[in-house]
Design a protein around this motif. Sequence first.
Motif, PDB file in Angstrom:
ATOM      1  N   ASN A   1     -86.664 -24.624 -56.029  1.00  0.00           N
ATOM      2  CA  ASN A   1     -86.692 -23.355 -55.296  1.00  0.00           C
ATOM      3  C   ASN A   1     -87.732 -23.361 -54.181  1.00  0.00           C
ATOM      4  OD1 ASN A   1     -84.623 -21.996 -56.758  1.00  0.00           O
ATOM      5  ND2 ASN A   1     -86.068 -21.686 -58.433  1.00  0.00           N
ATOM      6  N   LEU A   2     -87.730 -24.422 -53.384  1.00  0.00           N
ATOM      7  CA  LEU A   2     -88.734 -24.585 -52.340  1.00  0.00           C
ATOM      8  C   LEU A   2     -88.448 -23.727 -51.122  1.00  0.00           C
ATOM      9  CD1 LEU A   2     -89.421 -28.441 -52.216  1.00  0.00           C
ATOM     10  CD2 LEU A   2     -90.940 -26.641 -53.083  1.00  0.00           C
ATOM     11  N   TRP A   3     -89.496 -23.074 -50.631  1.00  0.00           N
ATOM     12  CA  TRP A   3     -89.492 -22.494 -49.298  1.00  0.00           C
ATOM     13  C   TRP A   3     -90.406 -23.355 -48.446  1.00  0.00           C
ATOM     14  CZ3 TRP A   3     -91.630 -16.974 -47.792  1.00  0.00           C
ATOM     15  CH2 TRP A   3     -91.475 -16.804 -46.411  1.00  0.00           C
ATOM     16  N   ASP A   4     -89.797 -24.256 -47.672  1.00  0.00           N
ATOM     17  CA  ASP A   4     -90.554 -25.130 -46.791  1.00  0.00           C
ATOM     18  C   ASP A   4     -89.927 -25.079 -45.401  1.00  0.00           C
ATOM     19  OD1 ASP A   4     -88.231 -26.523 -47.278  1.00  0.00           O
ATOM     20  OD2 ASP A   4     -89.191 -28.266 -48.178  1.00  0.00           O
ATOM     21  N   VAL A   5     -90.434 -25.874 -44.486  1.00  0.00           N
ATOM     22  CA  VAL A   5     -89.966 -25.862 -43.100  1.00  0.00           C
ATOM     23  C   VAL A   5     -89.075 -27.071 -42.852  1.00  0.00           C
ATOM     24  CG1 VAL A   5     -90.631 -25.848 -40.666  1.00  0.00           C
ATOM     25  CG2 VAL A   5     -92.076 -24.689 -42.371  1.00  0.00           C
ATOM     26  N   GLY A   6     -87.812 -26.807 -42.526  1.00  0.00           N
ATOM     27  CA  GLY A   6     -86.888 -27.877 -42.179  1.00  0.00           C
ATOM     28  C   GLY A   6     -86.548 -28.813 -43.312  1.00  0.00           C
ATOM     29  N   GLY A   7     -86.714 -28.364 -44.556  1.00  0.00           N
ATOM     30  CA  GLY A   7     -86.509 -29.240 -45.706  1.00  0.00           C
ATOM     31  C   GLY A   7     -85.341 -28.815 -46.577  1.00  0.00           C
ATOM     32  N   ALA A   8     -85.640 -28.053 -47.629  1.00  0.00           N
ATOM     33  CA  ALA A   8     -84.627 -27.692 -48.614  1.00  0.00           C
ATOM     34  C   ALA A   8     -83.688 -26.624 -48.064  1.00  0.00           C
ATOM     35  CB  ALA A   8     -85.301 -27.193 -49.889  1.00  0.00           C
ATOM     36  N   ALA A   9     -82.393 -26.817 -48.287  1.00  0.00           N
ATOM     37  CA  ALA A   9     -81.376 -25.853 -47.825  1.00  0.00           C
ATOM     38  C   ALA A   9     -81.215 -24.752 -48.861  1.00  0.00           C
ATOM     39  CB  ALA A   9     -80.058 -26.569 -47.569  1.00  0.00           C
ATOM     40  N   ASN A  10     -82.258 -23.956 -49.015  1.00  0.00           N
ATOM     41  CA  ASN A  10     -82.282 -22.907 -50.023  1.00  0.00           C
ATOM     42  C   ASN A  10     -82.033 -21.521 -49.456  1.00  0.00           C
ATOM     43  OD1 ASN A  10     -82.757 -24.638 -52.161  1.00  0.00           O
ATOM     44  ND2 ASN A  10     -84.982 -24.551 -51.929  1.00  0.00           N
ATOM     45  N   TRP A  11     -81.478 -21.483 -48.246  1.00  0.00           N
ATOM     46  CA  TRP A  11     -81.223 -20.224 -47.566  1.00  0.00           C
ATOM     47  C   TRP A  11     -79.760 -20.122 -47.164  1.00  0.00           C
ATOM     48  CZ3 TRP A  11     -85.422 -16.981 -47.207  1.00  0.00           C
ATOM     49  CH2 TRP A  11     -86.667 -17.577 -47.445  1.00  0.00           C
ATOM     50  N   LEU A  12     -79.325 -18.887 -46.911  1.00  0.00           N
ATOM     51  CA  LEU A  12     -77.968 -18.658 -46.431  1.00  0.00           C
ATOM     52  C   LEU A  12     -78.027 -17.947 -45.085  1.00  0.00           C
ATOM     53  CD1 LEU A  12     -76.253 -17.311 -49.687  1.00  0.00           C
ATOM     54  CD2 LEU A  12     -76.164 -19.647 -48.785  1.00  0.00           C
ATOM     55  N   THR A  13     -77.188 -18.393 -44.162  1.00  0.00           N
ATOM     56  CA  THR A  13     -76.956 -17.673 -42.921  1.00  0.00           C
ATOM     57  C   THR A  13     -75.453 -17.538 -42.752  1.00  0.00           C
ATOM     58  OG1 THR A  13     -77.262 -17.653 -40.521  1.00  0.00           O
ATOM     59  CG2 THR A  13     -77.121 -19.822 -41.562  1.00  0.00           C
ATOM     60  N   ASN A  14     -74.978 -16.299 -42.731  1.00  0.00           N
ATOM     61  CA  ASN A  14     -73.535 -16.026 -42.703  1.00  0.00           C
ATOM     62  C   ASN A  14     -72.824 -16.715 -43.864  1.00  0.00           C
ATOM     63  OD1 ASN A  14     -73.711 -14.499 -40.275  1.00  0.00           O
ATOM     64  ND2 ASN A  14     -73.767 -16.407 -39.100  1.00  0.00           N
ATOM     65  N   GLY A  15     -73.497 -16.755 -45.021  1.00  0.00           N
ATOM     66  CA  GLY A  15     -72.913 -17.341 -46.223  1.00  0.00           C
ATOM     67  C   GLY A  15     -72.961 -18.848 -46.304  1.00  0.00           C
ATOM     68  N   VAL A  16     -73.552 -19.506 -45.307  1.00  0.00           N
ATOM     69  CA  VAL A  16     -73.594 -20.971 -45.261  1.00  0.00           C
ATOM     70  C   VAL A  16     -75.010 -21.442 -45.584  1.00  0.00           C
ATOM     71  CG1 VAL A  16     -73.255 -23.001 -43.801  1.00  0.00           C
ATOM     72  CG2 VAL A  16     -71.763 -20.999 -43.539  1.00  0.00           C
ATOM     73  N   PRO A  17     -75.168 -22.406 -46.512  1.00  0.00           N
ATOM     74  CA  PRO A  17     -76.503 -22.920 -46.826  1.00  0.00           C
ATOM     75  C   PRO A  17     -77.172 -23.536 -45.598  1.00  0.00           C
ATOM     76  CG  PRO A  17     -74.941 -23.573 -48.519  1.00  0.00           C
ATOM     77  CD  PRO A  17     -74.138 -22.997 -47.397  1.00  0.00           C
ATOM     78  N   THR A  18     -78.470 -23.289 -45.479  1.00  0.00           N
ATOM     79  CA  THR A  18     -79.215 -23.832 -44.352  1.00  0.00           C
ATOM     80  C   THR A  18     -80.681 -23.981 -44.724  1.00  0.00           C
ATOM     81  OG1 THR A  18     -79.636 -23.557 -41.969  1.00  0.00           O
ATOM     82  CG2 THR A  18     -79.793 -21.589 -43.335  1.00  0.00           C
ATOM     83  N   VAL A  19     -81.446 -24.630 -43.845  1.00  0.00           N
ATOM     84  CA  VAL A  19     -82.878 -24.796 -44.049  1.00  0.00           C
ATOM     85  C   VAL A  19     -83.612 -23.705 -43.278  1.00  0.00           C
ATOM     86  CG1 VAL A  19     -82.598 -27.281 -44.323  1.00  0.00           C
ATOM     87  CG2 VAL A  19     -83.214 -26.341 -42.070  1.00  0.00           C
ATOM     88  N   PHE A  20     -84.859 -23.477 -43.649  1.00  0.00           N
ATOM     89  CA  PHE A  20     -85.708 -22.537 -42.912  1.00  0.00           C
ATOM     90  C   PHE A  20     -86.390 -23.257 -41.768  1.00  0.00           C
ATOM     91  CE2 PHE A  20     -90.040 -21.154 -42.072  1.00  0.00           C
ATOM     92  CZ  PHE A  20     -89.856 -19.833 -41.729  1.00  0.00           C
ATOM     93  N   ASN A  21     -86.398 -22.606 -40.599  1.00  0.00           N
ATOM     94  CA  ASN A  21     -87.172 -23.072 -39.457  1.00  0.00           C
ATOM     95  C   ASN A  21     -88.155 -21.987 -39.050  1.00  0.00           C
ATOM     96  OD1 ASN A  21     -85.871 -25.629 -39.087  1.00  0.00           O
ATOM     97  ND2 ASN A  21     -84.126 -24.567 -38.174  1.00  0.00           N
TER      98      ASN A  21
END
Length: 225
Positions: A22-42
């Motif tokens: 359950n990592l919140w990191d930068v440009g790493g784990a795809a633990n986020w959703l944008t428009n329902g699609v998994p993505t990384v945090f930037n």
Amino acid sequence: AMPGTVIASGRNLTWAGDGAANLWDVGGAANWLTNGVPTVFNNGDFVTFNNSANNLAVTLAGMPQPALVTVNASKNYTFSGAGSITGTNKLTKAGTGTLTINTTNTYAGGTVLSNGTTILGNIGANLAALGSGTVTFDGGTLQFNGWTGSNGTDYGGNTNGLQVPSGQTGTIQVPQRFLSPGLGGALSGSGTLSLVVKYVRGDISGDWSAFTGMINVTHGSSGTT
């Protein structure tokens, strides 16, 4: 022709987690959703933690710099890990759930507590979990670490500015020993602040002279008057 500069605005991301790290990191784990699609945090993304996720223990790694952090859930989230929230962003806490912050953070945009309870999970978090900006109460509760602890520990203090705007309410729960520096931030506004003290050593060292509202002081421990 000279190439122009393209400035990309931050995306709106919703926390999902992966059920493991359950990592919140930068440009790493795809633990986020944008428009329902998994993505990384930037850095620069707008992030929301709501009821759509089942992975409520968030592990910060590195130094994420979001544009805005919104926790709006009836579920109970926890921020832990060796990382920290940085940058000039703001954190807003809405929803009836509890947010526990165990990390020390440096974000400078302030914190807005409008509902539920925000718990600072350790002595270091008491001082630095809420970054360096003002904590504004629009109905929420702030509980400092040590509220459920013993009376033999100095749980430190907090130096964030505090504000209760006109027509708003806020609640602060301080532990049995809150001495160094205790509540060290200035208080402003004209709303109603409920200060709940656990015992007799919840020091106030900040300048509260600018506050023109009402302060209700009560105790949160049986047998204490």
